[in-house]
Write a protein that holds these residues in place. Structure first.
Motif, PDB file in Angstrom:
ATOM      1  N   PRO A  11      -9.688  10.749  -7.016  1.00  0.00           N
ATOM      2  CA  PRO A  11      -9.492   9.324  -7.320  1.00  0.00           C
ATOM      3  C   PRO A  11      -8.079   9.090  -7.855  1.00  0.00           C
ATOM      4  O   PRO A  11      -7.472   9.992  -8.449  1.00  0.00           O
ATOM      5  N   ALA A  12      -7.565   7.889  -7.636  1.00  0.00           N
ATOM      6  CA  ALA A  12      -6.211   7.560  -8.091  1.00  0.00           C
ATOM      7  C   ALA A  12      -6.148   7.582  -9.614  1.00  0.00           C
ATOM      8  O   ALA A  12      -7.161   7.455 -10.308  1.00  0.00           O
ATOM      9  N   GLU A  13      -4.944   7.742 -10.127  1.00  0.00           N
ATOM     10  CA  GLU A  13      -4.760   7.827 -11.573  1.00  0.00           C
ATOM     11  C   GLU A  13      -4.242   6.519 -12.158  1.00  0.00           C
ATOM     12  O   GLU A  13      -4.501   6.201 -13.306  1.00  0.00           O
ATOM     13  N   LEU A  14      -3.450   5.770 -11.361  1.00  0.00           N
ATOM     14  CA  LEU A  14      -2.661   4.682 -11.953  1.00  0.00           C
ATOM     15  C   LEU A  14      -3.340   3.315 -12.022  1.00  0.00           C
ATOM     16  O   LEU A  14      -2.937   2.486 -12.813  1.00  0.00           O
ATOM     17  N   GLY A  15      -4.319   3.043 -11.219  1.00  0.00           N
ATOM     18  CA  GLY A  15      -4.958   1.724 -11.250  1.00  0.00           C
ATOM     19  C   GLY A  15      -4.045   0.621 -10.732  1.00  0.00           C
ATOM     20  O   GLY A  15      -3.136   0.856  -9.930  1.00  0.00           O
ATOM     21  N   ALA A  16      -4.279  -0.590 -11.241  1.00  0.00           N
ATOM     22  CA  ALA A  16      -3.644  -1.799 -10.696  1.00  0.00           C
ATOM     23  C   ALA A  16      -2.129  -1.833 -10.902  1.00  0.00           C
ATOM     24  O   ALA A  16      -1.429  -2.628 -10.271  1.00  0.00           O
ATOM     25  N   GLU A  17      -1.600  -0.962 -11.763  1.00  0.00           N
ATOM     26  CA  GLU A  17      -0.154  -0.913 -12.009  1.00  0.00           C
ATOM     27  C   GLU A  17       0.616  -0.245 -10.877  1.00  0.00           C
ATOM     28  O   GLU A  17       1.857  -0.284 -10.864  1.00  0.00           O
ATOM     29  N   SER A  18      -0.100   0.419  -9.966  1.00  0.00           N
ATOM     30  CA  SER A  18       0.610   1.265  -9.013  1.00  0.00           C
ATOM     31  C   SER A  18       1.545   0.470  -8.106  1.00  0.00           C
ATOM     32  O   SER A  18       2.624   0.949  -7.755  1.00  0.00           O
ATOM     33  N   GLY A  19       1.164  -0.766  -7.755  1.00  0.00           N
ATOM     34  CA  GLY A  19       2.004  -1.567  -6.860  1.00  0.00           C
ATOM     35  C   GLY A  19       3.355  -1.894  -7.472  1.00  0.00           C
ATOM     36  O   GLY A  19       4.408  -1.678  -6.857  1.00  0.00           O
TER      37      GLY A  19
ATOM     38  N   ALA B 201       0.836  -1.208   0.000  1.00  0.00           N
ATOM     39  CA  ALA B 201       0.000   0.000   0.000  1.00  0.00           C
ATOM     40  C   ALA B 201       0.872   1.261   0.000  1.00  0.00           C
ATOM     41  O   ALA B 201       0.513   2.277  -0.609  1.00  0.00           O
ATOM     42  N   ASN B 202       2.019   1.180   0.653  1.00  0.00           N
ATOM     43  CA  ASN B 202       2.952   2.310   0.644  1.00  0.00           C
ATOM     44  C   ASN B 202       3.532   2.515  -0.755  1.00  0.00           C
ATOM     45  O   ASN B 202       3.752   3.643  -1.195  1.00  0.00           O
ATOM     46  N   LEU B 203       3.784   1.402  -1.453  1.00  0.00           N
ATOM     47  CA  LEU B 203       4.344   1.495  -2.809  1.00  0.00           C
ATOM     48  C   LEU B 203       3.320   2.070  -3.789  1.00  0.00           C
ATOM     49  O   LEU B 203       3.674   2.858  -4.665  1.00  0.00           O
ATOM     50  N   ALA B 204       2.062   1.682  -3.627  1.00  0.00           N
ATOM     51  CA  ALA B 204       1.013   2.262  -4.475  1.00  0.00           C
ATOM     52  C   ALA B 204       0.979   3.774  -4.272  1.00  0.00           C
ATOM     53  O   ALA B 204       0.871   4.548  -5.238  1.00  0.00           O
ATOM     54  N   ALA B 205       1.115   4.205  -3.017  1.00  0.00           N
ATOM     55  CA  ALA B 205       1.106   5.641  -2.722  1.00  0.00           C
ATOM     56  C   ALA B 205       2.326   6.332  -3.332  1.00  0.00           C
ATOM     57  O   ALA B 205       2.226   7.433  -3.885  1.00  0.00           O
ATOM     58  N   LEU B 206       3.477   5.666  -3.265  1.00  0.00           N
ATOM     59  CA  LEU B 206       4.697   6.241  -3.847  1.00  0.00           C
ATOM     60  C   LEU B 206       4.538   6.436  -5.351  1.00  0.00           C
ATOM     61  O   LEU B 206       4.874   7.498  -5.904  1.00  0.00           O
ATOM     62  N   ALA B 207       4.003   5.407  -6.032  1.00  0.00           N
ATOM     63  CA  ALA B 207       3.807   5.503  -7.476  1.00  0.00           C
ATOM     64  C   ALA B 207       2.805   6.603  -7.810  1.00  0.00           C
ATOM     65  O   ALA B 207       3.011   7.407  -8.729  1.00  0.00           O
ATOM     66  N   GLU B 208       1.730   6.663  -7.042  1.00  0.00           N
ATOM     67  CA  GLU B 208       0.698   7.686  -7.289  1.00  0.00           C
ATOM     68  C   GLU B 208       1.294   9.086  -7.096  1.00  0.00           C
ATOM     69  O   GLU B 208       0.942  10.023  -7.803  1.00  0.00           O
ATOM     70  N   CYS B 209       2.223   9.207  -6.146  1.00  0.00           N
ATOM     71  CA  CYS B 209       2.855  10.510  -5.902  1.00  0.00           C
ATOM     72  C   CYS B 209       3.807  10.892  -7.037  1.00  0.00           C
ATOM     73  O   CYS B 209       3.747  11.993  -7.568  1.00  0.00           O
ATOM     74  N   ARG B 210       4.675   9.936  -7.419  1.00  0.00           N
ATOM     75  CA  ARG B 210       5.722  10.257  -8.389  1.00  0.00           C
ATOM     76  C   ARG B 210       5.242  10.230  -9.839  1.00  0.00           C
ATOM     77  O   ARG B 210       5.767  10.952 -10.685  1.00  0.00           O
ATOM     78  N   LEU B 211       4.269   9.350 -10.136  1.00  0.00           N
ATOM     79  CA  LEU B 211       3.879   9.140 -11.535  1.00  0.00           C
ATOM     80  C   LEU B 211       2.396   9.377 -11.797  1.00  0.00           C
ATOM     81  O   LEU B 211       1.984   9.411 -12.955  1.00  0.00           O
ATOM     82  N   GLY B 212       1.596   9.508 -10.745  1.00  0.00           N
ATOM     83  CA  GLY B 212       0.150   9.613 -10.931  1.00  0.00           C
ATOM     84  C   GLY B 212      -0.383  10.977 -10.541  1.00  0.00           C
ATOM     85  O   GLY B 212       0.087  12.010 -11.018  1.00  0.00           O
ATOM     86  N   LYS B 213      -1.365  10.978  -9.647  1.00  0.00           N
ATOM     87  CA  LYS B 213      -2.059  12.206  -9.281  1.00  0.00           C
ATOM     88  C   LYS B 213      -1.132  13.239  -8.650  1.00  0.00           C
ATOM     89  O   LYS B 213      -1.309  14.445  -8.857  1.00  0.00           O
ATOM     90  N   GLY B 214      -0.133  12.769  -7.886  1.00  0.00           N
ATOM     91  CA  GLY B 214       0.808  13.701  -7.278  1.00  0.00           C
ATOM     92  C   GLY B 214       1.591  14.458  -8.333  1.00  0.00           C
ATOM     93  O   GLY B 214       1.782  15.673  -8.243  1.00  0.00           O
ATOM     94  N   LYS B 215       2.022  13.730  -9.353  1.00  0.00           N
ATOM     95  CA  LYS B 215       2.748  14.368 -10.465  1.00  0.00           C
ATOM     96  C   LYS B 215       1.825  15.353 -11.191  1.00  0.00           C
ATOM     97  O   LYS B 215       2.214  16.484 -11.470  1.00  0.00           O
TER      98      LYS B 215
END
Lengths: 345, 345
Positions: A313-321, A115-129
């Motif tokens: 809502p998240a941007e990345l979906g199932a790839e985020s992990g 769950a932490n990795l999904a958040a990291l991806a969302e931050c660096r590559l998804g909604k956070g970006k």
């Protein structure tokens, strides 16, 4: 030989095991997906994982590997990478995941909660970006409610990797019992599992004729069917998603009041029902968080534009992990592979 | 002339204004305490503050001033230092506290929320120092419930200074209305104000004879009297402190599950009633936080000693606010006084 830098990420799930090679800015270069052979035991799963990692390394020029990130369901003690009571990986209690991988691979790896990795991806590559936020809190609404917190671009692990368990924050003190032993956890009101349980409870209560028909037709509920029923106007299904929204709103209000981050992301399968739960969620959040009300991005009475709290809502979906696992070695200070270990095979 | 470095800290309270000069390791070198002249308006209060600061500067060798930290009741927008709707400082809404001080003083200052400063002091000089913890979360049980979060030795301000408002986390969703507009906030169940309100409610309910006598004798309740009544065995007073404990336990469980810090500190006047509320608090915390249960510092089934989560009463008492203000310039990156500004007077 100078070779392009890449990382390897592993997503260890209860069903699938995914291993990917990744470089920036290209993204995933190559991916291996295998079933997680839980029946053959933990060592067999780790062996599959290590063989896939070694194959990805062999497929690329020597010397480019920056590090290996491994995502696992939590709770997991960090930085040791020791597992605790995992509901989806029975028999893995106390398993020294990191040490076992490192012994088999003869390389250092970094282990993290998925769950932490999904958040990291969302931050660096998804909604956070997308929104320019380098801190965020993510709730992943799946079988349970996962949670990850990114502060200033890095995962907040807490003192031993157990931060980001807001899925077990109490929302309704006298509410439904949770697998964690508590009562009324967010997870019991905002996961796909919870939605199905609430539908069964409504049918048993005898006042949900539409849901009773749906159950007879399908044998058991899925959260997707229930969302469709709610969209078609079934009042009992709508009531369930109202409660999902209210519970999320109360949980988010606690997080907003405590952390005051610019961005809160809601992902996971149940986030597909955003249209059904978000109005109640925002109403509850506004009611319960003056920090949220003070950070609406509007110009206030004194002519000053306030900071804005985004809930999206998240941007990345199932790839985020898997993406988060690939990003881990280039964002964490916890271990980059040495030249020696790297060139070992 | 080479002079010993010192800082100046200001504690702006609704009743008293305290200004101190501080150096390490000596501590407070000199302190000026004045009444906060709220009736004369904000500019008069800031003028008093600046005159006290200038006096402390004149009393020491030139060139040693490292920086000036100012603590104010929150909510306060940071780093701007702009106040919002302060219940104890009526008429100060939207006041540009930092800009006003800097204009009057012709020096830069750092402004912070007073609950955050109490947490900083507790971390650097109090319980955090005693236990070797450089991250902590502090709840200050006073008129309201203040909250401050220290991560890796520094205040976590959030994106605009509004982090650390866990006093307004929802504990009982349908509970008592709060000044913040929400219902069932921690502050409504774990502040000195809340304890007195609950006693009045019990008397009005007609089933608290001991408390009714106490009210007739004293006119109105104080939390100290109620604590004495509970210690003397009054069942209704005991019930109130039980609810304080349960509410704190639920609130702490949310914080432990989210942040996974090594230390949670409970301070403020009502923390004197630790003997009355802590048993219920720990029971609720254990029930509601598996992160807490996993971090008991004991040796687990796999022979590994887990990390330990401490929940402890504060060490510093009423001095923590002014000490935190004094520490701020030597821990924050937000502004150290330039040589030029410093030598201006």
């Amino acid at each position: 030989m100078s070779s392009a830098p890449y990382t390897i990420g592993v997503d260890l799930g209860g069903t699938n095991l995914r291993v990917a090679a990744y470089s920036q800015p290209t993204g995933i270069l190559e991916q291996i997906q295998l079933p997680t052979r839980l029946r053959d035991g933990r060592d067999a799963v780790v062996r599959d994982m290590c063989m896939a990692i070694e194959q990805l390394i062999r497929n690329r020029p020597q010397g480019g590997l920056v590090g290996i990130g491994v995502g696992s369901p939590g709770p997991i003690e960090l930085p040791e990478g020791r597992l605790h009571h995992l509901p989806n990986l029975p028999g893995w209690d106390g398993f020294e995941l990191r040490a076992t991988i490192e012994r088999m691979l003869e390389m250092s790896v970094i282990v993290e909660n998925d769950a932490n990795l999904a958040a990291l991806a969302e931050c660096r590559l998804g909604k956070g970006k997308s929104l320019g936020a380098d801190s965020l809190c993510m709730l992943t609404l799946g079988t349970g409610v996962g949670n990850g917190i990114i502060l200033n671009g890095n995962i907040w692990d807490g003192m031993n990797g157990m931060a980001g368990e807001a899925g077990h924050a109490t929302i309704w003190p006298d509410g439904h019992v949770c697998g964690c032993g508590s009562h009324g956890c967010l997870e019991q009101y905002a996961s796909a599992t919870a939605v199905c349980r609430m539908a069964r409870e409504a049918v048993v209560g005898g006042n949900a004729p539409g849901l009773a028909v749906l159950e007879r037709q399908n044998g058991e509920f899925t959260s997707r069917q229930l969302a469709e029923a709610a969209r078609a106007g079934d009042p009992d299904a709508r009531e369930i998603f109202d409660l999902v929204g209210r519970s999320l709103g109360i949980g988010l209000a606690g997080l907003v009041n405590t952390l005051n981050l610019p961005l809160y992301v809601v992902g996971g399968g149940l986030a597909q029902a955003w249209d059904l739960f978000s109005a109640k969620m925002f109403a509850e959040l506004k009611h319960r968080s003056y920090v949220y009300r003070f950070t609406d991005g509007e110009i206030d009475a004194f002519g000053h534009r306030s900071a804005k709290t985004y809930v999206e809502p998240a941007e990345l979906g199932a790839e985020s992990g898997i993406l988060g696992a690939c990003l881990l070695p280039i964002t964490s200070e916890r271990g980059v592979i040495t030249e020696q270990a790297q060139t070992k095979p």
